[in-house]
Design an enzyme around this catalytic site. Structure first.
Site: not given
Length: 297
Positions: A153, A242
Site C-alpha cells: 500500500r 494502488h
C-alpha cells in the site's frame, strides 16, 4: 434538523460548547491510546466532527440512535455520499459510543449500506513495465518498483525504514500495516539490485524513501510520480498507485502462485478478500472453455 453554518468554528472553543469540545478531546485521546493509525485517527476525528457539527447545538446526552440514523439518511439522500463514506462515519460514531462512552454494542446496531462489488482495476505486465521504464529518476523508479514488486500500500511504502530491508533472507518487513499488523513480503533479486543502486545515490539514513528535509517521502508526491509516468507511458486505463498492488496480486495468481501465499503477502485477514483477484485473472479465463465451443459442429 439542519447543520449550523457556524458550528465548525464553535466546536473549536470550549467556552461555547464544553461537552462538544470534551467529546472531541476524549475521542482523540482514546484513538491514541488504542494505537490507531494516523490515517484512521484523522478519518474518525473528521467524521465525528462532521456529526457534531450537524447535531449542534443539541446537548450530547440528548442524542439518540434515531438522531444518528437520521443523520446518515441525510448523508445519503441529500449529500449523496458513497457507501464507503457512510460506513466510515458509522464506524467513527460507534467508536465514540462503544470505546469512549463504554456503552454496549447491542444498543447501536446501525443498518449499514451495501457496498458496491466492483472488481479491482489491473494493469497488464506490459503496462507496468512501460510505466516503470519511462520513470527516469532513480528514486521514483525504485518507489514504483517497490510498491509493485512487494505488493505494498502507498502508506506502507512511505513508512519503510532502511532496516526493514532484510537482504540476507531476501524479504521486506512491513511494520504497523493496516490493522497495526506486521508482515513479511518478498524481496526479489531485481528489487534488491534496484535498491542497492538507489542507496548509492541517495544514502537514506532512517526512512528508506526520504524527502528533501530527511522526513518521510509523501504519499501525494508518489501519486504525482505515478500519474506523470502513466501519462508518459500512454497507459490510458484508469489507474492509481494502488492499482500496482492489485496488479502484483493478479500477476502472481496468473503465474500459478497459491492464493494462500498471496493472502499472506498482501496482509489480508480473510482469504475472501484475496479471492477477488480470481475474477480478474486472465489465466483462469483462458483455461475455461466456452460452451459455445462445445456445440456440435
Amino acid at each position: 434538523m439542519k447543520p449550523n453554518t457556524i458550528a465548525t468554528q464553535l466546536l473549536k472553543t470550549e467556552e461555547t460548547k464544553p461537552d462538544y469540545a470534551l467529546a472531541m478531546s476524549l475521542m482523540h485521546q482514546k484513538l491514541l491510546l488504542k494505537n490507531y493509525s494516523k490515517n484512521t485517527t484523522k478519518t474518525y476525528m473528521h467524521m465525528f466532527k462532521q456529526f457534531l457539527t450537524y447535531m449542534y447545538p443539541m446537548p450530547l446526552h440528548q442524542v439518540s440512535t434515531a438522531h444518528i440514523m437520521y443523520y446518515h439518511k441525510e448523508l445519503v439522500t441529500k449529500q449523496n455520499v458513497s457507501a464507503s463514506y457512510q460506513n466510515q462515519s458509522i464506524n467513527a460514531i460507534k467508536f465514540y459510543i462503544e470505546k469512549v462512552l463504554n456503552l454496549p454494542k447491542v444498543q447501536y446496531d446501525f443498518c449499514r449500506p451495501r457496498k458496491a462489488k466492483k472488481l479491482p482495476k489491473v494493469l497488464s505486465l506490459q503496462e507496468v513495465a512501460d510505466i516503470i521504464t519511462v520513470t527516469n529518476n532513480i528514486k521514483h523508479k525504485t518507489i514504483l518498483k517497490m510498491i509493485y514488486g512487494c505488493g505494498l500500500r502507498i502508506s506502507e511504502c512511505v513508512n519503510l525504514k532502511v532496516e526493514d530491508i532484510d537482504s540476507n533472507n531476501m524479504r521486506v518487513w512491513v511494520r504497523n500495516a493496516k490493522g497495526n499488523k506486521d508482515r513479511i513480503t518478498l524481496l526479489s533479486p531485481t528489487m534488491l539490485a534496484q535498491l542497492r543502486a538507489y542507496y548509492i545515490v541517495y544514502k537514506p539514513k532512517k526512512w528508506l524513501f526520504e524527502g528533501a528535509d530527511g522526513k518521510q517521502y509523501s504519499a501525494s508526491s508518489i501519486r504525482q510520480v505515478f500519474n506523470r509516468s502513466k501519462k508518459k507511458a500512454r497507459v490510458h486505463m484508469p489507474a492509481t498507485v494502488h492499482t500496482l498492488r492489485h496488479s502484483f496480486a493478479t500477476h502472481l495468481l496468473d503465474a500459478g502462485t497459491n492464493l494462500r501465499y498471496i493472502q499472506k503477502l498482501l496482509g489480508h485477514n480473510s482469504s475472501k478478500t484475496t479471492e477477488i483477484y480470481t475474477h480478474v485473472s486472465t489465466t483462469n479465463l483462458i483455461n475455461i472453455t466456452s460452451p459455445l465451443d462445445m456445440l456440435p459442429k
